[in-house]
Scaffold this active site. Sequence first.
Site, PDB file in Angstrom:
ATOM      1  N   ASP A  15       0.828  -1.207   0.000  1.00 26.26           N
ATOM      2  CA  ASP A  15       0.000   0.000   0.000  1.00 26.26           C
ATOM      3  C   ASP A  15       0.864   1.261   0.000  1.00 26.26           C
ATOM      4  O   ASP A  15       0.670   2.172   0.815  1.00 26.26           O
ATOM      5  CB  ASP A  15      -0.937   0.013   1.209  1.00 26.26           C
ATOM      6  CG  ASP A  15      -1.627  -1.311   1.451  1.00 26.26           C
ATOM      7  OD1 ASP A  15      -2.009  -1.953   0.460  1.00 26.26           O
ATOM      8  OD2 ASP A  15      -1.764  -1.706   2.624  1.00 26.26           O
ATOM      9  N   GLU A 195     -11.205  -0.780  -3.898  1.00 25.83           N
ATOM     10  CA  GLU A 195     -10.466  -0.192  -2.784  1.00 25.83           C
ATOM     11  C   GLU A 195      -9.249   0.559  -3.306  1.00 25.83           C
ATOM     12  O   GLU A 195      -8.988   0.595  -4.508  1.00 25.83           O
ATOM     13  CB  GLU A 195     -10.038  -1.278  -1.792  1.00 25.83           C
ATOM     14  CG  GLU A 195      -9.044  -2.277  -2.360  1.00 25.83           C
ATOM     15  CD  GLU A 195      -8.673  -3.386  -1.380  1.00 25.83           C
ATOM     16  OE1 GLU A 195      -9.415  -3.588  -0.394  1.00 25.83           O
ATOM     17  OE2 GLU A 195      -7.640  -4.056  -1.608  1.00 25.83           O
TER      18      GLU A 195
END
Length: 316
Positions: A15, A195
């Site tokens: 991420d 997402e």
Amino acid sequence: MQETVLKPLIEQRADPYIYKHTDGWYYFTASVPQYDRIELRRAPTIAGLATADTVDIWTKPDTGPYCELVWAPEIHFNQGAWYIYFAAAPSREIKYKLFQHRMYAIRNTGANPLEGEWEFMGQVDTGIDSFCLDATTFTHKDQLYYLWAQKDHDIEGNSNLYIAPMKTPWQIEGKPIMLSKPEYDWETRGFWVNEGPSVVRRNGRIFISYSASATDENYAMGLLWADEDADLLDPASWTKSREPVFRTCYDHGIYGPGHNSFTYAEDSDTVMLVYHARTYTEIVGDPLWNPDRHTFVKPLRWDDKGMPVFGRPSTN
């Protein structure tokens, strides 16, 4: 142009978020494998981030609603201060609480966010009491927007993408507007997921990249876009790609690219694509605890219609 097979910039950092500030420094944060803290590093170049010292600027408490699974921090400079947005969950000892993440913000008013005090600003409340994560922010026409992923119990799947204006850099204003939900085959493999949204502006449009499906080799990225003069809070303003724009490269063994961010090259306005990916598919045990999602960086290219060209995750 001869293709170069890419190597990770930083290993075991999922991420990834790289922010180029007006001071000329690059700031990097990401999910650490232990999911127990938020770390920052900075360097004058993107390559320099690989060996830069890291500073743990926030560590989860032992108990409470945000004491486990600290995910996907992002660092932003909003309205004169540094903010990090992240998601965290209650104790794993409470059954069914494992994926009950909520979103939170911390703030630092110093010039260098690796120094000074970080203030916990509390939960970023969307008005919807459900699993949510992966918040990012962007300013357009003097309005700060919040963009994130959240579950709607009335919609099949794990998370959809939402947008809302912000009243302050830690409070949204108004009702969340859903921009996208998992609906195509490539978005619903293993899990029904939208997402990890990220924003880049170019050629009179605002683009939102996002990630979909399970976090194995099926993980892939999609794209939304709107005209920069459109009403960004109107779902009809946005067009969604029917096919993924970035996906596994089996030829070179780069699997499940996604949860990206965008930054800019040192000496130009070239947009750089920052993402994580794995270099193997045989994951032993729970994929959640597999640390081998690595940070990669490559240039983003553009076609003659002004649309981004992501290419392959394995080559520049």
